[in-house]
Design a protein around this motif. Structure first.
Motif, PDB file in Angstrom:
ATOM      1  N   LEU A  33       0.867  -1.177   0.000  1.00 16.25           N
ATOM      2  CA  LEU A  33       0.000   0.000   0.000  1.00 16.25           C
ATOM      3  C   LEU A  33       0.898   1.219   0.000  1.00 16.25           C
ATOM      4  CD1 LEU A  33      -2.507  -0.929   2.879  1.00 16.25           C
ATOM      5  CD2 LEU A  33      -2.865  -1.263   0.430  1.00 16.25           C
ATOM      6  N   VAL A  34       0.713   2.118  -0.959  1.00 11.47           N
ATOM      7  CA  VAL A  34       1.483   3.352  -1.011  1.00 11.47           C
ATOM      8  C   VAL A  34       0.525   4.528  -1.058  1.00 11.47           C
ATOM      9  CG1 VAL A  34       3.468   2.271  -2.152  1.00 11.47           C
ATOM     10  CG2 VAL A  34       1.664   3.295  -3.545  1.00 11.47           C
ATOM     11  N   GLY A  35       1.023   5.680  -0.624  1.00 14.30           N
ATOM     12  CA  GLY A  35       0.201   6.878  -0.616  1.00 14.30           C
ATOM     13  C   GLY A  35       0.708   7.840   0.434  1.00 14.30           C
ATOM     14  N   PRO A  36       0.268   9.089   0.394  1.00 16.88           N
ATOM     15  CA  PRO A  36       0.774  10.112   1.314  1.00 16.88           C
ATOM     16  C   PRO A  36       0.306   9.877   2.746  1.00 16.88           C
ATOM     17  CG  PRO A  36      -1.076  10.961   0.052  1.00 16.88           C
ATOM     18  CD  PRO A  36      -0.758   9.614  -0.528  1.00 16.88           C
ATOM     19  N   ASN A  37       0.965  10.559   3.675  1.00 16.33           N
ATOM     20  CA  ASN A  37       0.549  10.502   5.077  1.00 16.33           C
ATOM     21  C   ASN A  37      -0.920  10.914   5.199  1.00 16.33           C
ATOM     22  OD1 ASN A  37       3.080   9.772   5.987  1.00 16.33           O
ATOM     23  ND2 ASN A  37       3.722  11.867   6.431  1.00 16.33           N
ATOM     24  N   GLY A  38      -1.672  10.186   6.029  1.00 15.76           N
ATOM     25  CA  GLY A  38      -3.064  10.530   6.263  1.00 15.76           C
ATOM     26  C   GLY A  38      -4.034  10.046   5.212  1.00 15.76           C
ATOM     27  N   CYS A  39      -3.550   9.239   4.262  1.00 13.08           N
ATOM     28  CA  CYS A  39      -4.441   8.795   3.181  1.00 13.08           C
ATOM     29  C   CYS A  39      -5.321   7.613   3.588  1.00 13.08           C
ATOM     30  CB  CYS A  39      -3.641   8.436   1.936  1.00 13.08           C
ATOM     31  SG  CYS A  39      -2.652   6.935   2.091  1.00 13.08           S
ATOM     32  N   GLY A  40      -4.983   6.948   4.718  1.00 13.90           N
ATOM     33  CA  GLY A  40      -5.816   5.840   5.183  1.00 13.90           C
ATOM     34  C   GLY A  40      -5.148   4.472   5.177  1.00 13.90           C
ATOM     35  N   ALA A 207      -2.399   1.993  -4.694  1.00 15.35           N
ATOM     36  CA  ALA A 207      -2.145   3.394  -4.384  1.00 15.35           C
ATOM     37  C   ALA A 207      -3.397   3.959  -3.718  1.00 15.35           C
ATOM     38  CB  ALA A 207      -1.816   4.170  -5.656  1.00 15.35           C
ATOM     39  N   VAL A 208      -3.203   4.568  -2.545  1.00 19.90           N
ATOM     40  CA  VAL A 208      -4.328   5.037  -1.734  1.00 19.90           C
ATOM     41  C   VAL A 208      -4.287   6.559  -1.639  1.00 19.90           C
ATOM     42  CG1 VAL A 208      -5.459   4.897   0.523  1.00 19.90           C
ATOM     43  CG2 VAL A 208      -4.240   2.893  -0.399  1.00 19.90           C
ATOM     44  N   LYS A 209      -5.453   7.164  -1.804  1.00 16.70           N
ATOM     45  CA  LYS A 209      -5.579   8.616  -1.655  1.00 16.70           C
ATOM     46  C   LYS A 209      -6.963   8.937  -1.119  1.00 16.70           C
ATOM     47  CE  LYS A 209      -5.123  13.029  -4.098  1.00 16.70           C
ATOM     48  NZ  LYS A 209      -4.844  13.708  -5.392  1.00 16.70           N
ATOM     49  N   GLY A 210      -7.016   9.739  -0.059  1.00 19.15           N
ATOM     50  CA  GLY A 210      -8.299  10.165   0.498  1.00 19.15           C
ATOM     51  C   GLY A 210      -9.192   9.034   0.935  1.00 19.15           C
ATOM     52  N   GLY A 211      -8.587   7.943   1.445  1.00 22.42           N
ATOM     53  CA  GLY A 211      -9.376   6.822   1.948  1.00 22.42           C
ATOM     54  C   GLY A 211      -9.958   5.921   0.882  1.00 22.42           C
ATOM     55  N   GLU A 212      -9.455   6.054  -0.354  1.00 21.71           N
ATOM     56  CA  GLU A 212      -9.949   5.232  -1.455  1.00 21.71           C
ATOM     57  C   GLU A 212      -8.785   4.634  -2.233  1.00 21.71           C
ATOM     58  OE1 GLU A 212     -13.888   6.944  -3.254  1.00 21.71           O
ATOM     59  OE2 GLU A 212     -12.483   8.618  -3.011  1.00 21.71           O
ATOM     60  N   VAL A 213      -9.042   3.526  -2.899  1.00 21.21           N
ATOM     61  CA  VAL A 213      -8.050   2.968  -3.820  1.00 21.21           C
ATOM     62  C   VAL A 213      -8.024   3.842  -5.065  1.00 21.21           C
ATOM     63  CG1 VAL A 213      -7.420   1.013  -5.270  1.00 21.21           C
ATOM     64  CG2 VAL A 213      -8.263   0.604  -2.947  1.00 21.21           C
ATOM     65  N   TYR A 214      -6.886   4.482  -5.293  1.00 20.91           N
ATOM     66  CA  TYR A 214      -6.744   5.420  -6.409  1.00 20.91           C
ATOM     67  C   TYR A 214      -6.305   4.693  -7.676  1.00 20.91           C
ATOM     68  CZ  TYR A 214      -5.814  10.051  -8.400  1.00 20.91           C
ATOM     69  OH  TYR A 214      -5.849  11.192  -9.157  1.00 20.91           O
ATOM     70  N   ALA A 215      -5.464   3.653  -7.492  1.00 16.22           N
ATOM     71  CA  ALA A 215      -4.994   2.843  -8.622  1.00 16.22           C
ATOM     72  C   ALA A 215      -4.431   1.550  -8.052  1.00 16.22           C
ATOM     73  CB  ALA A 215      -3.927   3.579  -9.423  1.00 16.22           C
ATOM     74  N   HIS A 216      -4.383   0.513  -8.868  1.00 13.53           N
ATOM     75  CA  HIS A 216      -3.758  -0.733  -8.428  1.00 13.53           C
ATOM     76  C   HIS A 216      -3.234  -1.491  -9.636  1.00 13.53           C
ATOM     77  CE1 HIS A 216      -7.265  -3.327  -9.508  1.00 13.53           C
ATOM     78  NE2 HIS A 216      -7.958  -2.232  -9.238  1.00 13.53           N
ATOM     79  N   GLY A 217      -2.216  -2.310  -9.386  1.00 15.19           N
ATOM     80  CA  GLY A 217      -1.591  -3.078 -10.454  1.00 15.19           C
ATOM     81  C   GLY A 217      -0.154  -3.389 -10.090  1.00 15.19           C
ATOM     82  N   LYS A 218       0.610  -3.867 -11.051  1.00 21.36           N
ATOM     83  CA  LYS A 218       2.026  -4.115 -10.837  1.00 21.36           C
ATOM     84  C   LYS A 218       2.734  -2.778 -10.589  1.00 21.36           C
ATOM     85  CE  LYS A 218       2.159  -8.300 -13.672  1.00 21.36           C
ATOM     86  NZ  LYS A 218       2.741  -8.967 -14.870  1.00 21.36           N
ATOM     87  N   PRO A 219       3.842  -2.778  -9.831  1.00 27.43           N
ATOM     88  CA  PRO A 219       4.508  -1.504  -9.505  1.00 27.43           C
ATOM     89  C   PRO A 219       4.777  -0.614 -10.707  1.00 27.43           C
ATOM     90  CG  PRO A 219       5.459  -3.256  -8.198  1.00 27.43           C
ATOM     91  CD  PRO A 219       4.491  -3.915  -9.142  1.00 27.43           C
ATOM     92  N   GLU A 220       5.269  -1.202 -11.805  1.00 28.47           N
ATOM     93  CA  GLU A 220       5.593  -0.396 -12.972  1.00 28.47           C
ATOM     94  C   GLU A 220       4.345   0.158 -13.656  1.00 28.47           C
ATOM     95  OE1 GLU A 220       5.771  -4.795 -14.242  1.00 28.47           O
ATOM     96  OE2 GLU A 220       6.334  -3.556 -12.499  1.00 28.47           O
ATOM     97  N   GLU A 221       3.193  -0.469 -13.414  1.00 27.21           N
ATOM     98  CA  GLU A 221       1.940   0.030 -13.974  1.00 27.21           C
ATOM     99  C   GLU A 221       1.368   1.167 -13.133  1.00 27.21           C
ATOM    100  OE1 GLU A 221       0.437  -4.315 -15.745  1.00 27.21           O
ATOM    101  OE2 GLU A 221      -0.351  -3.542 -13.843  1.00 27.21           O
TER     102      GLU A 221
END
Length: 253
Positions: A33-40, A207-221
């Motif tokens: 799970l990646v994303g900024p601080n506070g994203c959930g 990838a998480v942003k604002g408490g939601e899944v923003y994108a997902h897939g292989k790292p390079e994607e």
């Protein structure tokens, strides 16, 4: 062991922290799970291992309903390494790691020779054998983190959740800990700040942003220049590292 967490929702008061998030981890897959601080990210993990009770959603480890099962039953399959590991009482490092054997014991059952062998191996894997008799409270933040990892290893879980497992650690120990977990060949769900580590160790990313899944897939994607800017509000150029042949990042400060 597969993890299926679907449509999780977590509220604090009127604020919705997690908004119908779903994540999946296949057997022996390392998912980040990646994303900024506070994203959930941490809140999502806590709702999966029941440190927080979600208002809605379901969590299954194969056929085991995590949210409706006892903590002891879940702990036989699920290990957790969290960010904050402070205590108000003291134990030796060996005693701390022995706590990882608790889910496998009956009420008031004493530690057996096999338990000590398992603990010894966990201490060896985390390079903590020389700390065996040391006071846990006397350790640095990074050393404490390694003890908590050793405790999770001694638990012998089928799936491990890591919430920023490399906090307080220098580069060497960051790599050693993630390499150690990767070599277990078990399912892993980890929240990570460092994108280079995410690329190096994760098979799949959310990838998480604002408490939601923003994108997902292989790292390079997932980790494109455009998405990194949208997530972290910083310009970034991606490239293939000629030494590692992995995705690399150049930030524009």
């Amino acid at each position: 062991m597969d993890l299926t967490a679907e449509k999780l929702q977590v509220k604090r008061g009127r604020k919705e922290i997690i908004k119908n998030m779903s994540v999946f981890v296949k057997d022996k897959q390392f998912v980040g799970l990646v994303g900024p601080n506070g994203c959930g990210k941490s809140t999502l993990l806590k709702s999966i291992y029941k440190s927080l009770v979600p208002q809605n959603g379901s969590v299954f480890l194969d056929d085991l309903n995590v949210l409706k099962s006892s903590a002891k039953k879940v702990s036989r399959h699920l290990g957790v390494v969290g960010q904050f590991n402070e205590m108000n009482f003291d134990l030796t490092v060996e005693q701390m790691v022995l706590l990882g054997r608790t889910p496998h014991k009956k009420l008031l059952e004493s530690d057996q020779p096999d338990d000590y062998k398992i603990v010894e191996e966990a201490l060896r894997k985390t390079q903590l054998l020389e700390y065996k008799t040391r006071s846990y409270l006397s350790l640095s933040g990074g050393e404490k983190q390694r003890v908590i990892l050793a405790r999770a290893i001694a638990q012998q879980p089928d799936l491990m959740i890591l919430d920023e497992p490399t906090n307080h650690l220098d580069i060497r120990h960051q790599i050693e800990i993630l390499s150690c977990v990767k070599q277990f060949g078990i399912s892993v769900l980890a929240a990570l700040h460092d994108l280079d580590l995410a690329v190096a160790y994760c098979d799949y990313l959310y990838a998480v942003k604002g408490g939601e899944v923003y994108a997902h897939g292989k790292p390079e994607e997932v980790l494109t220049s455009e998405l990194i800017e949208e997530l972290y509000e910083i310009k970034c150029q991606t490239y293939v590292n000629p030494v590692t042949n992995r995705l690399g990042f150049a930030y524009e400060l």
